[in-house]
Design a protein around this motif. Structure first.
Motif, PDB file in Angstrom:
ATOM      1  N   ASN A  50       0.827  -1.211   0.000  1.00 23.90           N
ATOM      2  CA  ASN A  50       0.000   0.000   0.000  1.00 23.90           C
ATOM      3  C   ASN A  50       0.860   1.258   0.000  1.00 23.90           C
ATOM      4  O   ASN A  50       0.590   2.221  -0.733  1.00 23.90           O
ATOM      5  CB  ASN A  50      -0.914   0.007   1.223  1.00 23.90           C
ATOM      6  N   THR A  51       1.911   1.258   0.837  1.00 25.49           N
ATOM      7  CA  THR A  51       2.792   2.422   0.920  1.00 25.49           C
ATOM      8  C   THR A  51       3.517   2.655  -0.396  1.00 25.49           C
ATOM      9  O   THR A  51       3.606   3.785  -0.890  1.00 25.49           O
ATOM     10  CB  THR A  51       3.810   2.228   2.055  1.00 25.49           C
ATOM     11  N   THR A  52       4.042   1.572  -0.974  1.00 28.41           N
ATOM     12  CA  THR A  52       4.747   1.681  -2.255  1.00 28.41           C
ATOM     13  C   THR A  52       3.819   2.203  -3.341  1.00 28.41           C
ATOM     14  O   THR A  52       4.191   3.097  -4.129  1.00 28.41           O
ATOM     15  CB  THR A  52       5.307   0.312  -2.659  1.00 28.41           C
ATOM     16  N   ASN A  53       2.617   1.668  -3.405  1.00 29.12           N
ATOM     17  CA  ASN A  53       1.662   2.115  -4.422  1.00 29.12           C
ATOM     18  C   ASN A  53       1.252   3.568  -4.198  1.00 29.12           C
ATOM     19  O   ASN A  53       1.019   4.315  -5.159  1.00 29.12           O
ATOM     20  CB  ASN A  53       0.425   1.220  -4.408  1.00 29.12           C
ATOM     21  N   TYR A  54       1.147   3.976  -2.933  1.00 21.71           N
ATOM     22  CA  TYR A  54       0.751   5.354  -2.626  1.00 21.71           C
ATOM     23  C   TYR A  54       1.785   6.340  -3.165  1.00 21.71           C
ATOM     24  O   TYR A  54       1.445   7.341  -3.816  1.00 21.71           O
ATOM     25  CB  TYR A  54       0.590   5.516  -1.120  1.00 21.71           C
ATOM     26  N   PHE A  55       3.077   6.063  -2.907  1.00 24.01           N
ATOM     27  CA  PHE A  55       4.130   6.952  -3.397  1.00 24.01           C
ATOM     28  C   PHE A  55       4.165   6.952  -4.921  1.00 24.01           C
ATOM     29  O   PHE A  55       4.299   8.000  -5.556  1.00 24.01           O
ATOM     30  CB  PHE A  55       5.490   6.516  -2.841  1.00 24.01           C
ATOM     31  N   ALA A  56       4.066   5.754  -5.514  1.00 28.38           N
ATOM     32  CA  ALA A  56       4.133   5.657  -6.974  1.00 28.38           C
ATOM     33  C   ALA A  56       2.967   6.395  -7.627  1.00 28.38           C
ATOM     34  O   ALA A  56       3.143   7.076  -8.649  1.00 28.38           O
ATOM     35  CB  ALA A  56       4.128   4.187  -7.396  1.00 28.38           C
ATOM     36  N   ALA A  57       1.782   6.283  -7.042  1.00 30.91           N
ATOM     37  CA  ALA A  57       0.613   6.961  -7.606  1.00 30.91           C
ATOM     38  C   ALA A  57       0.792   8.469  -7.582  1.00 30.91           C
ATOM     39  O   ALA A  57       0.456   9.174  -8.554  1.00 30.91           O
ATOM     40  CB  ALA A  57      -0.650   6.563  -6.839  1.00 30.91           C
ATOM     41  N   GLY A  58       1.343   8.993  -6.488  1.00 31.30           N
ATOM     42  CA  GLY A  58       1.561  10.433  -6.397  1.00 31.30           C
ATOM     43  C   GLY A  58       2.583  10.935  -7.394  1.00 31.30           C
ATOM     44  O   GLY A  58       2.404  11.986  -8.024  1.00 31.30           O
ATOM     45  N   VAL A  59       3.676  10.168  -7.551  1.00 30.50           N
ATOM     46  CA  VAL A  59       4.736  10.579  -8.465  1.00 30.50           C
ATOM     47  C   VAL A  59       4.283  10.475  -9.923  1.00 30.50           C
ATOM     48  O   VAL A  59       4.602  11.337 -10.758  1.00 30.50           O
ATOM     49  CB  VAL A  59       5.997   9.724  -8.227  1.00 30.50           C
ATOM     50  N   ALA A  78      -5.622   7.721 -14.495  1.00 30.03           N
ATOM     51  CA  ALA A  78      -4.644   8.806 -14.603  1.00 30.03           C
ATOM     52  C   ALA A  78      -5.342  10.145 -14.472  1.00 30.03           C
ATOM     53  O   ALA A  78      -6.440  10.338 -15.004  1.00 30.03           O
ATOM     54  CB  ALA A  78      -3.902   8.725 -15.932  1.00 30.03           C
ATOM     55  N   THR A  79      -4.719  11.079 -13.782  1.00 27.56           N
ATOM     56  CA  THR A  79      -5.336  12.393 -13.581  1.00 27.56           C
ATOM     57  C   THR A  79      -5.464  13.161 -14.892  1.00 27.56           C
ATOM     58  O   THR A  79      -6.335  14.021 -15.028  1.00 27.56           O
ATOM     59  CB  THR A  79      -4.510  13.227 -12.581  1.00 27.56           C
ATOM     60  N   ASP A  80      -4.586  12.843 -15.866  1.00 29.81           N
ATOM     61  CA  ASP A  80      -4.671  13.520 -17.164  1.00 29.81           C
ATOM     62  C   ASP A  80      -5.346  12.646 -18.218  1.00 29.81           C
ATOM     63  O   ASP A  80      -5.382  13.004 -19.397  1.00 29.81           O
ATOM     64  CB  ASP A  80      -3.280  13.944 -17.651  1.00 29.81           C
ATOM     65  N   GLY A  81      -5.868  11.491 -17.801  1.00 26.26           N
ATOM     66  CA  GLY A  81      -6.562  10.606 -18.723  1.00 26.26           C
ATOM     67  C   GLY A  81      -5.665   9.783 -19.631  1.00 26.26           C
ATOM     68  O   GLY A  81      -6.158   9.091 -20.533  1.00 26.26           O
ATOM     69  N   ASN A  82      -4.348   9.812 -19.425  1.00 26.35           N
ATOM     70  CA  ASN A  82      -3.404   9.097 -20.281  1.00 26.35           C
ATOM     71  C   ASN A  82      -3.377   7.618 -19.896  1.00 26.35           C
ATOM     72  O   ASN A  82      -2.953   7.253 -18.797  1.00 26.35           O
ATOM     73  CB  ASN A  82      -2.007   9.706 -20.145  1.00 26.35           C
ATOM     74  N   VAL A  83      -3.794   6.748 -20.814  1.00 25.51           N
ATOM     75  CA  VAL A  83      -3.847   5.307 -20.507  1.00 25.51           C
ATOM     76  C   VAL A  83      -2.452   4.717 -20.374  1.00 25.51           C
ATOM     77  O   VAL A  83      -2.255   3.707 -19.685  1.00 25.51           O
ATOM     78  CB  VAL A  83      -4.633   4.554 -21.595  1.00 25.51           C
ATOM     79  N   HIS A  84      -1.458   5.322 -21.015  1.00 21.67           N
ATOM     80  CA  HIS A  84      -0.088   4.813 -20.902  1.00 21.67           C
ATOM     81  C   HIS A  84       0.461   5.030 -19.494  1.00 21.67           C
ATOM     82  O   HIS A  84       1.268   4.234 -19.003  1.00 21.67           O
ATOM     83  CB  HIS A  84       0.812   5.494 -21.936  1.00 21.67           C
ATOM     84  N   THR A  85       0.014   6.089 -18.850  1.00 22.87           N
ATOM     85  CA  THR A  85       0.433   6.328 -17.468  1.00 22.87           C
ATOM     86  C   THR A  85      -0.116   5.240 -16.554  1.00 22.87           C
ATOM     87  O   THR A  85       0.571   4.757 -15.655  1.00 22.87           O
ATOM     88  CB  THR A  85      -0.056   7.710 -16.996  1.00 22.87           C
ATOM     89  N   VAL A  86      -1.368   4.836 -16.795  1.00 26.98           N
ATOM     90  CA  VAL A  86      -1.967   3.762 -16.004  1.00 26.98           C
ATOM     91  C   VAL A  86      -1.197   2.467 -16.210  1.00 26.98           C
ATOM     92  O   VAL A  86      -0.911   1.731 -15.248  1.00 26.98           O
ATOM     93  CB  VAL A  86      -3.451   3.569 -16.391  1.00 26.98           C
ATOM     94  N   LYS A  87      -0.835   2.189 -17.449  1.00 28.00           N
ATOM     95  CA  LYS A  87      -0.075   0.971 -17.742  1.00 28.00           C
ATOM     96  C   LYS A  87       1.268   0.981 -17.011  1.00 28.00           C
ATOM     97  O   LYS A  87       1.680  -0.025 -16.417  1.00 28.00           O
ATOM     98  CB  LYS A  87       0.142   0.839 -19.250  1.00 28.00           C
ATOM     99  N   ASP A  88       1.965   2.128 -17.055  1.00 23.35           N
ATOM    100  CA  ASP A  88       3.257   2.232 -16.371  1.00 23.35           C
ATOM    101  C   ASP A  88       3.102   2.023 -14.866  1.00 23.35           C
ATOM    102  O   ASP A  88       3.937   1.370 -14.220  1.00 23.35           O
ATOM    103  CB  ASP A  88       3.896   3.590 -16.647  1.00 23.35           C
ATOM    104  N   TYR A  89       2.022   2.577 -14.315  1.00 17.60           N
ATOM    105  CA  TYR A  89       1.786   2.400 -12.879  1.00 17.60           C
ATOM    106  C   TYR A  89       1.535   0.928 -12.561  1.00 17.60           C
ATOM    107  O   TYR A  89       2.071   0.394 -11.573  1.00 17.60           O
ATOM    108  CB  TYR A  89       0.586   3.237 -12.431  1.00 17.60           C
ATOM    109  N   MET A  90       0.731   0.244 -13.371  1.00 20.71           N
ATOM    110  CA  MET A  90       0.432  -1.161 -13.121  1.00 20.71           C
ATOM    111  C   MET A  90       1.689  -2.013 -13.207  1.00 20.71           C
ATOM    112  O   MET A  90       1.883  -2.949 -12.411  1.00 20.71           O
ATOM    113  CB  MET A  90      -0.618  -1.656 -14.114  1.00 20.71           C
ATOM    114  N   LEU A  91       2.570  -1.726 -14.151  1.00 22.38           N
ATOM    115  CA  LEU A  91       3.829  -2.453 -14.251  1.00 22.38           C
ATOM    116  C   LEU A  91       4.680  -2.228 -13.007  1.00 22.38           C
ATOM    117  O   LEU A  91       5.268  -3.167 -12.457  1.00 22.38           O
ATOM    118  CB  LEU A  91       4.599  -2.019 -15.502  1.00 22.38           C
TER     119      LEU A  91
END
Length: 552
Positions: free
Chosen positions: A256-265, A313-326
């Motif tokens: 949870n902590t790791t995902n929280y930081f990654a989501a913010g960045v 993604a806050t800007d709607g970019n699907v590639h950002t979501v993919k990068d976060y999931m990876l």
């Protein structure tokens, strides 16, 4: 990672010595406003009003069911006159509200007083001088064929459901089903060895720090009581259950902590849906003709097989979501080995774990090539992969389904474990499965079974007459060639299928008494053994040859 953490901590201490966690990570505060009158409702017109309930309807609740059943054969498919089976499986359904913040464990207890007595007979007796029993005095294994156990599901230490007796080391099918009122049900199925101890850690969105602190305090209290030899009221769930459950929750907390930081960045909003991780003991089960003969400790196992998120993604970019999931997937795999290593290492003895990410890292460090396979290159790359045929089949199936697979060219060996790590990724979403292979080779047992079957067939041919013996002699080279191929090149699934089929064939031979004198007396010692396994070996053929479900 440790170097980065040290540098960040040094910077904060040097520049912001009085900073709070909120100052560093960011925080939101509710601005308190006091009015001399009661404020009205929201300034919106009510368009539609739904039904009013005094409590949440059962159909709108998130639920979780647990089921543990024996690996059995359907006798009705073999004998229409067979009596209808009686369901004695462990089965219980709870809402997530009832399970939130609760310790959930699945363990086994002796089925009868006789089974308990057999176990106790292998345990050391208390020392006359009162000195503590040493770990070296404990048995290294137990005779599985003499002991029956029953599965027990506990919630906060209290048994809430039990199941049918099964032989120690036998196979149980453990199914967990998440029921979502909006999206339906999702099921996780695991095949487990009877006798393991499992803790199920639920992540319902957030892991309470107060809950973790209370668990830590309880474990420390138990430690003090053990050191003072005060064993009154201490149960196995206080010892093993607390330790396993705390490790599972620590995994969720760090993720949870790791995902929280990654989501913010990375500029995404991520919400954790009900998820689950199992941390459990493992058994090494020694089989004789498919029957568990001895069991011994086999280490610990972390299985994060149900991690769910909603990510935008806050800007709607699907590639950002993919990068976060990876990024989240890599972290979830790495934590499977790093969290137990952190918790179980002691000064002078570092615990060593393995995960898909760590296995690939070790392969890379050893100079073993790492390949990413997709539909464009699988025909060229897959023949170069030198891993088990079953893993190659899994890779082929995943790529054919549109996935990408990352795997090392060969297996690795690390701290006594041999196998490979591989990652199956959905290239469109970044969601994936982080898998491990590995295990003992089944060729030696299979060769023995095939040779015994050959002896049985020759014995039958002698009884029938010279024509049958000539046919067997002609077919013998083909049989031996098949034996050599299966023992050296076939996948584990094929080996299991063949071995299980032959064991069932031998079982039928012994029951039908088809062995002529003097060969029949040769097989007399194993008749009782096959008599015990007739049903399980038949079912094993179905599972080995036609497969089953397994959860990522």
């Amino acid at each position: 990672m440790q170097d980065y953490q040290t540098r960040v901590q040094s910077y904060i201490e040097a520049n912001y010595p009085n900073a709070t966690v909120g100052d560093v990570l960011g925080k939101k505060e509710i601005v308190k406003q006091e009015f001399p009158y009661l404020l009205g409702t929201l300034p919106y017109r009510t368009a539609v009003k739904g039904a009013t309930f005094t409590s949440i309807p059962d159909a709108l609740r998130h639920k979780r069911s647990f089921n543990v059943k024996k690996e059995t054969v359907d006798l009705a498919s073999l004998d229409p006159d067979a009596p209808a089976p009686v369901d004695k499986s462990l089965n219980i359904l709870k809402s997530l509200a009832e399970l939130a913040g609760k310790k959930i464990t699945l363990s086994y207890s002796p089925a009868t007083a006789q089974d308990e007595a057999i176990i106790n007979s292998y345990l050391p007796t208390p020392h006359a001088d009162g000195s503590p029993i040493q770990p070296s005095e404990l048995p290294s294994s137990l005779p599985a064929y003499l002991i029956n156990v029953i599965p027990e599901l506990r919630i906060d230490g209290q048994v809430v459901a039990t199941g049918e007796a099964v032989g120690l080391g036998g196979t149980n099918i453990f199914s967990m089903t998440f029921s979502d009122p909006s999206y339906g049900s999702s099921q996780v199925v695991n095949y487990i060895d009877a006798g393991v101890y499992q803790a199920i850690g639920l992540n319902l969105g957030k892991i309470s720090q107060d809950h973790l602190a209370a668990l830590k305090a309880k474990i420390e209290t138990t430690k003090v009581r053990l050191q003072s030899q005060d064993f009154t009221g201490i149960t196995k769930d206080d010892l093993v259950g607390d330790l396993l459950y705390t490790t599972a929750l620590a995994y969720h907390n760090q993720l949870n902590t790791t995902n929280y930081f990654a989501a913010g960045v990375m500029g995404v909003k991520a919400i954790t849906l009900p998820s689950e991780t199992i941390f459990a003991t493992k058994l090494k089960v020694a089989l004789l003709w498919g029957i568990p003969r001895n069991v011994s400790p086999g280490g610990l196992n972390m299985d994060a097989d149900y991690l769910m998120q909603v990510v935008k993604a806050t800007d709607g970019n699907v590639h950002t979501v993919k990068d976060y999931m990876l990024n989240s997937g890599m972290a979830s795999s790495a934590l499977e080995h790093s969290v137990p290593e952190q918790l179980f290492s002691i000064p002078g003895s570092a615990a060593q774990g393995i995960s898909a990410v760590k296995a690939l890292q070790i392969a890379n460090d050893q100079g073993i090539p790492i390949y990413t396979l997709n539909q464009a290159n699988i025909a060229v790359v897959l023949p170069q992969i030198q891993v088990d045929e079953q893993i190659k089949e899994d890779i082929r199936n995943a790529v054919n389904a549109g996935k990408e697979v990352t795997v090392s060219k060969t297996n690795i060996t690390s701290n006594g474990w041999t196998g490979c790590g591989y990652i199956v990724i959905n290239p469109e979403t970044g969601a994936g499965a982080y898998m491990l292979s590995g295990g003992t080779n089944g060729a030696i047992l299979l060769v023995a079974v095939m040779l015994l079957t050959a002896i049985a067939l020759i014995a039958i041919a002698v009884a029938i007459g010279p024509i049958a013996l000539i046919i067997v002699s002609i077919l013998r080279p083909f049989y031996l060639a098949l034996l050599a191929w299966i023992a050296t090149q076939a996948s584990e699934k094929v080996r299991d299928c063949v071995a299980s089929t032959l064991i069932s064939l031998l079982s039928v031979f012994t029951f039908m008494r088809v062995f002529p004198p003097p060969y029949g007396s040769f097989f007399d010692p194993i008749k009782r053994l096959f008599g015990l396994t007739m049903g399980s070996s038949t079912n094993r053929v179905v599972n080995s040859c036609y497969g089953g479900e397994y959860a990522y």
